[in-house]
Design an enzyme around this catalytic site. Structure first.
Site, PDB file in Angstrom:
ATOM      1  N   HIS A 191      35.740  23.270  51.277  1.00  0.00           N
ATOM      2  CA  HIS A 191      34.588  22.419  51.592  1.00  0.00           C
ATOM      3  C   HIS A 191      34.162  22.593  53.044  1.00  0.00           C
ATOM      4  CE1 HIS A 191      33.969  20.346  47.879  1.00  0.00           C
ATOM      5  NE2 HIS A 191      35.237  20.022  47.785  1.00  0.00           N
ATOM      6  N   ARG A 298      32.300  33.986  37.071  1.00  0.00           N
ATOM      7  CA  ARG A 298      33.673  33.687  36.644  1.00  0.00           C
ATOM      8  C   ARG A 298      33.625  32.551  35.615  1.00  0.00           C
ATOM      9  NH1 ARG A 298      33.737  33.929  42.344  1.00  0.00           N
ATOM     10  NH2 ARG A 298      34.870  35.729  43.184  1.00  0.00           N
ATOM     11  N   GLU A 433      40.531  47.182  37.079  1.00  0.00           N
ATOM     12  CA  GLU A 433      41.368  46.509  38.063  1.00  0.00           C
ATOM     13  C   GLU A 433      42.855  46.805  37.880  1.00  0.00           C
ATOM     14  OE1 GLU A 433      40.552  42.313  37.657  1.00  0.00           O
ATOM     15  OE2 GLU A 433      40.299  42.496  35.491  1.00  0.00           O
ATOM     16  N   ASN A 456      40.128  43.376  44.277  1.00  0.00           N
ATOM     17  CA  ASN A 456      41.183  42.455  44.703  1.00  0.00           C
ATOM     18  C   ASN A 456      42.486  42.732  43.951  1.00  0.00           C
ATOM     19  OD1 ASN A 456      39.197  41.334  46.261  1.00  0.00           O
ATOM     20  ND2 ASN A 456      38.954  39.490  45.039  1.00  0.00           N
ATOM     21  N   ASP A 457      42.392  42.811  42.620  1.00  0.00           N
ATOM     22  CA  ASP A 457      43.583  43.109  41.826  1.00  0.00           C
ATOM     23  C   ASP A 457      43.958  44.581  41.903  1.00  0.00           C
ATOM     24  OD1 ASP A 457      44.440  40.657  40.941  1.00  0.00           O
ATOM     25  OD2 ASP A 457      43.279  40.696  39.093  1.00  0.00           O
ATOM     26  N   CYS A 504      33.016  44.226  42.288  1.00  0.00           N
ATOM     27  CA  CYS A 504      32.864  42.786  42.485  1.00  0.00           C
ATOM     28  C   CYS A 504      34.034  42.169  43.251  1.00  0.00           C
ATOM     29  CB  CYS A 504      32.688  42.072  41.145  1.00  0.00           C
ATOM     30  SG  CYS A 504      34.063  42.299  40.005  1.00  0.00           S
TER      31      CYS A 504
END
Length: 575
Positions: A191, A298, A433, A456-457, A504
């Site tokens: 946040h 997602r 991935e 990322n993976d 992505c």
């Protein structure tokens, strides 16, 4: 003496001002046995009611500064405070264990927060642990009769330094006086990060322990562009950062002119720069930033934010809303990607030593068609409202991919019995991935309409390094020549079979990686919406022919991640 502290760049800009250390009240308590559970639970109910009133008042005051979407967080907090499941668990703690209200509230909210924080490959859900901690802190303050700090008392320019900022804190900020934000905790989807971008306040989060290094009134520099925080800066450093701030303001004005511009290289090559989203509410930011589409939706948010398995109609409404709001721009939805580290109360999953390598994503969906089919039918129905692509996550083999496609085609055939042609325009793709999929990209490319590389993976699997582990964070090396060679293999395989290749992961928005990816011919770059205009501006200054020479040089002649970075810097004059 000045000190340079590194964190996560969360909101662009440069802030220079004295520190304002946000100190929390002492909310410690003694655990003890109680004799009257009914009376003790009534204390909880009063504290929850008082907390709801607080939040309603904060929301009312924040309406002048925040949009309806940004105010939704307060409704979410009220929903948590009204959650019968949470209240029921607190009541059980009091009745069964005869513990005091403070202990029951702390234990139950702590369990909820820990469950969310453990969802390491879903940063959005992980950051929602902050919501639970915020309402727990507010409830405890009422139980203990202690006041929470207020930022409304600030009357001069400052930089807020805090362990963690909650929505209640950020909603009280006056952007004319708050020149920067620095926190120990948090990521780009916290946040503090989201609100700082909304209010255009420079921010650096996730510094670990900056609150231990700072004193009230100490001069600071917050560099939200690089993630650096300078304490006790020298006059020369202050001067240099003021110049950097001026340059950034000029650059921001340039980026604003590119909202409706195409994503084109210096030599006229056309690309797509798309955005990653986690909820339908994120579409507003995507549109504001002028993204060419949504490259990653997602879909698991529908499941993880629910206390039941979402129905086909519930999912249809969410997907249709996103597609309609994108006004003809393509939306790419990733099918359900949950795993052993992201438990769902309505879907018991086995506990595993390494959930990232276990039962997750497409592996769950293939075994549970009763979960997979409603999602696919919802997506097929939503495809009537605009361009839609569906991609399957965690595909390792051709067999898995064919099985997923077969289930999709079954769903489409069922719907076409009532509505001929529905779903025929959907593009089917897969996430690349898993290293085996990247190596076998040539055969997999024959089976799909597009690839989307999930870096990322793919990075963590290729380097055998958990991306959530600080101890092996040095192995996060997206520019490693061997890894670049693997990426090039995927892109070349896709193009050999005339399918587009997207990316992505975080790498898609990285300024050092962009020239290399352009040189490889990557077609679509999906990233945080806040990175779209910066990337479009940089892309317009790069020549793809020069980029091809650089990437070939990097793969052939470089041996380390740093050597590649230096090559990009020196060859293309990127700073």
């Amino acid at each position: 003496m000045s000190e340079d502290i590194q964190g996560i760049a969360a909101s662009d800009g440069i802030g220079i001002a004295p520190a304002y250390l946000l100190t929390e009240p002492d909310l410690s308590y003694q655990k003890h046995k109680i004799t009257n559970p009914t009376q003790e639970y009534q204390r909880v109910q009063r504290a929850f009611s008082a907390s709801i009133q607080d939040i309603q008042q904060i929301k009312e005051k924040a309406k002048k500064r925040l949009s309806d979407k940004e105010l939704d967080v307060f409704d979410a907090h009220i929903a948590i405070l009204s959650d019968p499941e949470m209240l029921g668990q607190i009541r059980s703690e009091i009745n069964d264990l005869r513990v005091n209200a403070e202990e029951a509230v702390s234990k139950v909210t702590g369990n909820f927060a820990n469950m969310l924080a453990a969802m390491r490959d879903n940063e959005y859900m992980q950051e929602r642990a902050t919501d639970v901690r915020d309402i727990a802190k507010r409830t405890l303050s009422h139980l203990l009769g202690r006041r929470l700090p207020s930022l409304t008392a600030i009357t001069e320019p400052v930089i807020i330094v805090a362990h963690e900022l909650t929505p209640s804190d950020t909603s009280q900020m006056n952007p004319k006086l708050i020149k920067g934000i620095v926190t120990d905790r948090g990521g780009r989807t916290s946040h503090a990060a989201i609100m700082s971008r909304t209010l255009r306040i420079p921010a650096v989060v996730g510094t670990d322990d900056i609150t231990k290094h700072i004193q009230n009134g100490q001069l600071m520099v917050v560099d939200g562009l690089s993630g650096h925080v300078i304490t006790n800066p020298s006059p020369a450093q202050v001067s240099a950062y003021r110049q950097k701030a001026t340059g950034f303001n000029e650059q921001s004005a340039e980026w604003a002119q590119l909202i409706d511009a195409p994503s084109i290289s210096k030599d006229g090559q056309r690309f797509d720069i798309t955005a990653n989203i986690g909820t339908p509410d994120d579409v507003n930011d995507v549109i504001k930033q002028g993204a060419d589409g949504i490259g990653l939706f997602r879909s698991e948010f529908l499941y993880m934010g629910s206390d039941h398995l979402p129905t086909e109609d519930e999912q249809f409404q969410a997907y249709r809303r996103v597609i309609v709001n994108m006004q003809g721009k393509r939306v790419v939805v990733r099918t359900l990607d949950i795993g052993g580290d992201k438990p769902l109360p309505f879907l018991p999953l086995p506990r595993e030593m390494n959930p990232f390598l276990g039962y997750r994503a497409i592996r769950i969906c293939l075994k549970h068609p009763e979960i997979f089919k409603p999602q696919l039918r919802a997506l097929i129905r939503a495809s009537q409202y605009g361009p839609l692509s569906i991609m399957f996550p965690m595909i390792a083999t051709v067999q898995e991919l064919r099985q997923a496609k077969r289930i999709f085609n079954e769903c489409k055939a069922e719907l076409q019995e009532r509505q001929p042609g529905i779903g025929d325009d959907i593009h089917l793709g897969m996430m690349v991935e898993i290293p085996l999929a990247a190596i076998n990209a040539e055969k997999l490319a024959r089976e799909v309409d597009f690839f989307s590389i999930g870096t990322n993976d793919l990075i963590q699997y290729s380097f055998a390094a958990d991306r959530g582990s600080d101890a092996v964070s040095y192995l996060y090396q997206p520019l490693n020549p061997a890894f670049l060679h693997l990426l090039k293999n995927v892109i070349d395989a896709g193009h050999a079979h005339h399918i587009p290749v997207a990316m992505c992961g975080e790498m898609a928005g990285d300024k050092w990686a962009l020239p290399l990816l352009m040189g490889m011919g990557l077609d679509d770059y999906s990233m945080s919406s806040t990175s779209v205009l910066r990337t479009r501006s940089m892309m317009a200054k790069l020549d793809t022919k020069e980029c091809r020479h650089v990437v070939n040089d990097a793969i052939t002649n470089c041996a380390t991640n740093q050597e590649v970075k230096d090559l990009v810097k020196n060859s293309l004059n990127i700073r």
